[in-house]
Scaffold this active site. Structure first.
Site, PDB file in Angstrom:
ATOM      1  N   TYR A 224       0.856  -1.190   0.000  1.00 38.25           N
ATOM      2  CA  TYR A 224       0.000   0.000   0.000  1.00 38.25           C
ATOM      3  C   TYR A 224       0.888   1.234   0.000  1.00 38.25           C
ATOM      4  CZ  TYR A 224      -3.570   3.356   1.568  1.00 38.25           C
ATOM      5  OH  TYR A 224      -4.427   4.427   1.667  1.00 38.25           O
ATOM      6  N   ASP A 319       9.238   2.650  -0.021  1.00 38.65           N
ATOM      7  CA  ASP A 319       8.194   3.353   0.727  1.00 38.65           C
ATOM      8  C   ASP A 319       8.381   3.004   2.196  1.00 38.65           C
ATOM      9  OD1 ASP A 319       5.994   4.332   1.963  1.00 38.65           O
ATOM     10  OD2 ASP A 319       4.520   3.425   0.609  1.00 38.65           O
ATOM     11  N   LYS A 347       4.133   8.961   9.007  1.00 37.28           N
ATOM     12  CA  LYS A 347       3.889   8.391  10.338  1.00 37.28           C
ATOM     13  C   LYS A 347       4.881   8.899  11.398  1.00 37.28           C
ATOM     14  CE  LYS A 347       1.584   4.434   8.260  1.00 37.28           C
ATOM     15  NZ  LYS A 347       0.178   4.290   8.501  1.00 37.28           N
TER      16      LYS A 347
END
Ligand SMILES: Cc1ncc(COP(=O)(O)O)c(C=O)c1O
Ligand SMILES: NCC(=O)CCC(=O)O
Length: 509
Positions: A224, A319, A347
């Site tokens: 994702y 990522d 994050k």
């Protein structure tokens, strides 16, 4: 083939870095009925030390004042979960927000019941609106690695908030956080701050295409990279949980530029480059998958990806929105000692505020406006409160012993859960890596999303509910990694494993 001299410079800078020895990665394998202590199949190396005091758990070093909850107030004995207020709020929410949530992964579609609505969180605990306290392994899907609402982070953001919430103009904290990231992440020389991981990934894809003058992007099934159009193709996380392999509304002409291959499968990568090599701008992947459950790569796989992309003049992007500052302070790329061209972050670098970043060598990053022609902008990008939260979070993480501590307790958790499952005859596999962990209800091995999908999701549903009733909050999907923080104590871990043992005893294998 296009060569990238800057990357060679970057690589030589990296090889001169302080010793940081990654171990060869192994696959998660099944251990049905096996009670071996080496239940976790994968053991990380050690992070870099930065100063002298050694972190040895929440009570001995960083002091977390439990204002909202006390550690003893969460219950791991069966509680008939009272959720009246949560349920009422969710009924109302569904009338004013699609599905009642601001992000689909928060829905309980795959585990049944209604989402829990929360009121406060501190350290390793989270309290819902009905007064139930849980040990939290979601941690806002990753950011809260130093513990939720950490006192030092709150002090830093409060001090900054008094000076200003946003300037829409440069602030010194941006320089400081950029320097901290550049010092930590081996392949990075320049950083552009954005407001989310999604923004980081779609902006990096634009840059990747502009730099290579090619259009196709390769991604791995089950990974994702946020909800940019190019990435809603065989995506993980909520997309996988809800069984929406693609999303209506994504232009078919855009989706057609995304090629997908299974993770940890080098033949598939070779084949896609054989067929489309000259059109591929780059390869996107999670260097450790967290969005299909936790799936580590082999180091050889990452090395081969590095080699193949370079051979074909394509860029490699890690990522690290989830793995960044969770898989060690030098992130997954430092851990595996494989250097991507581009890195996305999010994050943890926002310490609980909406911050993302894309980053890489100067030669590529200076194509971004206003230094170069690739346009990307943001009203709140680099906003001072988020920068302050991120900086303090990284400062805490740099303290000696933090990653050793995270690794130790997370490994104990994963081993304990796997053992509790096996003792009760369940087919499981999984493991941990620093502060990320996962357990699949399948024999394994799980090397990619195709393997992960063999998991018994009906069993996961029962497990999730049982844990909730015993005061343990897990992500509401088999296809999400679990997280720990510096605030998670050994006592939290033991109580979690005890709860799991009880729940798993009550579920038919
Ligand atoms: C690996 C990865 N990339 C990108 C994203 C998107 O980040 P965000 O949710 O901040 O948009 C996430 C999580 O959401 C992620 O785990
Ligand atoms: N693994 C899931 C995420 O990291 C994203 C959370 C969200 O989209 O709300």
């Amino acid at each position: 083939m296009r060569t990238n001299p800057q990357m060679q410079n970057t690589a030589s800078r990296i090889s001169g870095m302080p010793a940081f020895v990654p171990q060869a990665a192994g696959h998660f394998t099944a251990h049905r009925q096996r009670n071996a202590v080496s239940a976790c199949d994968w053991t990380p190396g050690r992070g870099r030390r930065q100063d002298n005091a050694v972190y040895d758990g929440p009570r001995r070093a960083v002091v977390h004042t439990m204002q909202a909850v006390s550690p003893s107030s969460s219950s791991t004995s069966t509680q008939k979960l009272k959720t009246d207020r949560s349920d009422a709020l969710m009924r109302d929410a569904a009338t004013v927000m699609p599905g009642g949530v601001s992000s689909p992964v928060r829905a309980f579609r795959s585990v049944g019941g209604s989402p829990i609505v929360f009121e406060s969180t501190k350290g390793s605990k989270i309290v819902d609106v009905d007064g139930n306290t849980y040990i939290d392994y979601v941690l806002s899907f990753g950011p809260s690695v130093v513990g939720s609402a950490n006192d030092e982070v709150i002090e830093a953001v409060t001090a900054q908030a008094r000076k200003g919430l946003t300037f829409g103009a440069p602030c010194e904290l941006e320089n400081q956080l950029a320097h901290a990231i550049i010092d930590a992440v081996p392949s990075v020389e320049m950083v552009r701050f954005v407001n989310s991981g999604t923004e980081a990934c779609f902006s990096a894809a634009r840059l990747m295409r502009a730099y290579t003058r090619r259009e196709k992007i390769v991604k791995m099934t089950g990974c994702y990279h946020g909800h940019g159009d190019s990435f809603l193709v065989s995506a993980g996380s909520g997309v996988a949980t809800l069984g929406l392999s693609d999303s209506p509304g994504v232009l078919s002409s855009v989706a057609a530029k995304t090629l997908t291959v299974p993770y940890n499968n080098i033949d598939a990568i070779r084949e896609v480059f054989r067929q489309h090599g000259s059109e591929i701008a780059g390869v996107f992947l999670e260097p450790v998958v967290g969005n299909a459950g936790l799936i580590p790569p082999t180091r050889e796989y990452l090395q081969e990806l590095r080699q193949i992309t370079r051979q074909h003049g394509a860029l490699l992007l890690f990522d690290e929105v989830m793995t960044g500052f969770r898989i060690g302070y030098s992130c997954a790329q430092g851990y595996f000692d494989v250097m991507p061209d581009l890195t996305t972050l999010g994050k943890v670098i926002g310490g609980g505020y909406p911050v993302g970043a894309y980053a890489g060598p100067r030669e590529i990053m200076e194509m971004v406006a206003p230094a170069g022609p690739v346009y990307q902008a943001g009203t709140l990008s680099g906003s001072p409160v988020g920068m302050a939260a991120g900086l303090k979070t990284l400062e805490i993480l740099r303290r000696p012993g933090t990653y050793e501590y995270l690794d130790r307790i997370t490994k104990r958790l994963a081993e304990g859960l796997l053992q509790a499952a096996r003792e009760n005859g369940h087919a499981v596999c999984g493991g941990s890596l620093y502060s990320m962990w996962g357990m699949f209800f399948t024999e394994g091995p799980v090397n990619n999303f195709e393997d992960a999908k063999k998991s018994d999701t009906a069993k996961f549903q029962k497990f999730h509910r049982g844990m909730l009733e015993r005061g343990v909050y897990l992500a509401p999907s088999q296809f999400e990694a679990g997280f720990t923080s510096l605030a998670h104590s050994e006592d939290d871990v033991e109580r979690t494993v005890e709860a799991a043992r009880e729940v798993l005893r009550g579920i038919a294998p």
